[in-house]
Design a protein around this motif. Structure first.
Motif, PDB file in Angstrom:
ATOM      1  N   PHE A   1       0.887  -0.628   0.125  1.00  0.00           N
ATOM      2  CA  PHE A   1      -0.288  -0.270  -0.048  1.00  0.00           C
ATOM      3  C   PHE A   1       0.706   0.658   0.116  1.00  0.00           C
ATOM      4  N   PRO A   2       1.772   1.521  -1.086  1.00  0.00           N
ATOM      5  CA  PRO A   2       2.541   2.576  -1.205  1.00  0.00           C
ATOM      6  C   PRO A   2       2.232   4.069  -1.162  1.00  0.00           C
ATOM      7  N   ASN A   3       3.062   4.833  -0.485  1.00  0.00           N
ATOM      8  CA  ASN A   3       2.286   6.375   0.121  1.00  0.00           C
ATOM      9  C   ASN A   3       1.412   6.490   0.945  1.00  0.00           C
ATOM     10  N   PHE A   4       0.744   5.305   1.475  1.00  0.00           N
ATOM     11  CA  PHE A   4      -0.192   5.385   2.528  1.00  0.00           C
ATOM     12  C   PHE A   4      -0.248   4.979   3.703  1.00  0.00           C
ATOM     13  N   PHE A   5      -0.147   6.317   4.325  1.00  0.00           N
ATOM     14  CA  PHE A   5      -0.473   6.382   5.603  1.00  0.00           C
ATOM     15  C   PHE A   5      -0.712   6.143   6.994  1.00  0.00           C
ATOM     16  N   MET A   6      -1.416   5.747   7.641  1.00  0.00           N
ATOM     17  CA  MET A   6      -2.398   5.817   8.745  1.00  0.00           C
ATOM     18  C   MET A   6      -2.162   6.677  10.503  1.00  0.00           C
ATOM     19  N   LEU A   7      -2.790   7.416  10.337  1.00  0.00           N
ATOM     20  CA  LEU A   7      -2.775   8.008  11.671  1.00  0.00           C
ATOM     21  C   LEU A   7      -3.471   8.057  13.017  1.00  0.00           C
ATOM     22  N   ASN A   8      -2.675   6.917  13.848  1.00  0.00           N
ATOM     23  CA  ASN A   8      -4.011   6.662  15.088  1.00  0.00           C
ATOM     24  C   ASN A   8      -4.413   4.945  13.914  1.00  0.00           C
ATOM     25  N   GLY A   9      -3.398   4.406  13.801  1.00  0.00           N
ATOM     26  CA  GLY A   9      -3.866   3.294  13.287  1.00  0.00           C
ATOM     27  C   GLY A   9      -4.078   2.332  13.839  1.00  0.00           C
ATOM     28  N   PRO A  10      -3.523   0.633  13.384  1.00  0.00           N
ATOM     29  CA  PRO A  10      -4.547  -0.172  14.164  1.00  0.00           C
ATOM     30  C   PRO A  10      -2.622  -0.888  15.528  1.00  0.00           C
ATOM     31  N   ASN A  11      -3.179  -0.855  16.304  1.00  0.00           N
ATOM     32  CA  ASN A  11      -2.422  -1.320  17.117  1.00  0.00           C
ATOM     33  C   ASN A  11      -1.007  -0.485  17.504  1.00  0.00           C
ATOM     34  N   GLY A  12      -1.675   0.750  17.502  1.00  0.00           N
ATOM     35  CA  GLY A  12      -0.840   1.729  17.872  1.00  0.00           C
ATOM     36  C   GLY A  12      -0.647   2.210  19.302  1.00  0.00           C
TER      37      GLY A  12
END
Ligand code: NAP
Length: 484
Positions: free
Chosen positions: A376-387
């Motif tokens: 999933f290139p150039n795709f970032f999650m903030l406060n994503g899973p398991n943070g």
């Protein structure tokens, strides 16, 4: 000079505002924000229940670049937090970048770009996609028999119906997480009758939530005085002590935290029967610890009852419990939490080779460092899973996460690469390590059920010290990164 890249931020809550501000300041980036609602603020826009408060000290619940000297008290009230985010969005130019009323329903990576589709029919595309879509926002509505027969008002805590006056009403709140406890503190003793339906009593840590004096607020206008009051070293030591207790339920810190909660119960509740009914059967901090200055006082107010008997069904005029009691009611509030495993879903996110995030997350959501997913290139999650979740400032967490994202984006923005994400191997190794560590935390060993546990019963959180999180965010392990 490298070419301008387009970045799309999904969501204009705390993390989306942060990403928008940071990307706006980044050379060669054209940023746009899409927000499904009509206002910024995320959680703080959605939650408006009486007593809404954040349990992180107010001065730490701010962006490092936009401190707020004007908080009214030690723990920030929800409406003040909402105003803070609206103010920051205004001052830092987020509004002109934002399209409101636009819900992204599909994002697919094709030929180097994220192709986006919105519920409105709008389409867009961008090289960079930041999902700042929040964690706890899909209400968990338990399927209680007879709910549709209820003639009064029934709603979830995050969908508070302000058109219904509360005066002289008989109100029940189901649930004893942070939300149920805060609503109880705000309403018990102030309405005709208040019933708190508690399936599992929680440990309650006392906290002094004193308002700041006018003199204090005036003095905080000086950034040096404010910084001194924030006592960064002391705060960081407290955060590390807190994580020590989470990571090892036998640690001295864990004993101290448990002792403080126990003493709060012993000293605050007079009636022995009520005290026993409020005594948790799991270790302190197994569930998200509740900080409350006055819950035990609230539950002892006049016209207030703790109901421990299970709910049998809802009938047209109230709730019937397993022990045969009928609680007659005008309003029922489900403070029953959220579906904590949704993240960007129900949006359909499709990476390289048609791989869907939904398929990848069929068991439960996973992401490398909570931020990136292989292919999933150039795709970032903030406060994503398991943070890191658990009584810390999510603002601080998101800023640390942005520090990592910024470093990963650097080769893409400089033109040295066009696609970046974690490697599949990096992700697998990381998740195995994380799960092993998670099984040693009190969320797993403490003998309770909670929204921290994923579908496999493994804590869905950062299972190491907070300082390790900060270090990981500051120093990407490039061997785990796939750059093309
Ligand atoms: P929660 O912690 O998930 O609590 C849900 C409550 O509902 C639990 O007491 C649960 O009981 C009860 N429940 C669920 N289904 C039920 C059913 N069918 N019958 C009876 N009881 C039922 O939800 P929350 O209080 O909304 O808090 C969620 C998270 O939001 C917090 O942990 C926190 O991260 C965040 N939050 C933070 C603050 C803050 O101060 N920062 C304030 C509010 C919320 P069991 O325990 O028995 O399952």
């Amino acid at each position: 000079m490298s070419e301008t890249k387009r970045a799309v931020v999904l969501g204009a809550g705390m993390a989306g505002i942060l990403a928008a501000i940071k990307l706006r300041e980044t050379p060669n980036v054209d940023v746009v924000v899409y927000e499904k609602s009509d206002r910024v603020g995320g959680t703080w826009r959605e939650n408006t229940y009486p007593g809404l408060t954040c349990d992180t000290p107010s001065h730490h619940y701010t962006y490092s670049f936009a401190r707020n000297p004007n908080w009214s008290r030690y723990l920030p009230p929800g409406p003040e937090i909402q105003s803070y985010f609206e103010d920051v969005a205004e001052r830092f130019g987020v509004y002109p970048l934002t399209h409101f009323g636009e819900e992204c329903i599909k994002a697919e990576f094709r030929e180097g770009k994220w192709e986006l589709e919105f519920a409105s029919g709008r389409k867009d595309s961008a090289e960079i996609l930041i999902a700042a879509t929040g964690v706890l926002h899909h209400p968990n509505m338990p399927n209680i028999e007879g709910a549709s027969d209820f003639k009064g008002a029934l709603f979830h805590s995050s969908r508070w119906d302000h058109s219904i006056p509360l005066e002289n009403k008989r109100i029940a709140v189901i649930g004893s997480g942070s939300t149920g406890v805060q609503i109880c503190s705000a309403l018990a003793g102030k309405v005709a009758q208040f019933e708190h339906f508690v399936r599992t009593p929680q440990w309650i840590m006392p906290v002094d939530n004193a308002p700041f004096t006018a003199e204090q607020i005036a003095s905080f206008q000086d950034p040096d005085v404010l910084a001194e009051a924030m006592d960064f070293e002391g705060y960081s030591a407290a955060v590390n002590a807190y994580t020590e207790a989470l990571l090892d339920d036998q640690s001295e810190m864990a004993q101290q935290m448990a002792g403080a909660c126990l003493m709060n119960l012993e000293q605050s509740v007079q009636d022995p029967e009520l005290k026993e009914a409020l005594r948790p059967d799991h270790k302190a901090m197994c569930k998200r610890l509740i900080f409350s200055p006055d819950y035990y006082q609230a539950i002892q107010r006049p016209n207030t009852r703790l109901v421990r008997s299970g709910i049998k069904r809802i009938v047209e005029n109230g709730i019937e419990t397993e022990d045969g009691e009928l609680y007659e009611l005008d309003i029922i509030v489900y403070a029953t939490g959220f579906q904590a495993d949704r993240f960007v879903r129900p949006m359909d996110v499709i990476g390289r080779n048609g791989l869907s995030l939904n398929t990848l997350w069929a068991d439960y959501p996973k992401a490398y460092l909570a931020l990136s997913v292989p292919d999933f290139p150039n795709f970032f999650m903030l406060n994503g899973p398991n943070g890191p979740v658990g009584n810390f400032s999510l603002v601080e967490i998101a800023e640390n996460q942005w520090g990592w994202v910024e470093q990963l984006l650097e080769p893409v923005l400089s033109g040295a690469a066009s696609e970046v994400c974690c490697t599949a191997e990096g992700m697998i190794t990381y998740e195995a390590r994380r799960e092993e560590a998670a099984r040693k935390t009190v969320w797993y060993t403490g003998g309770c059920n909670s929204w921290y546990l994923n579908a496999a019963g493994i804590p869905a959180s950062w299972p190491w010290a907070f300082k390790d999180f900060e270090a990981a965010m500051a120093n990407p392990v490039w061997a785990d990164i796939d750059l093309r």
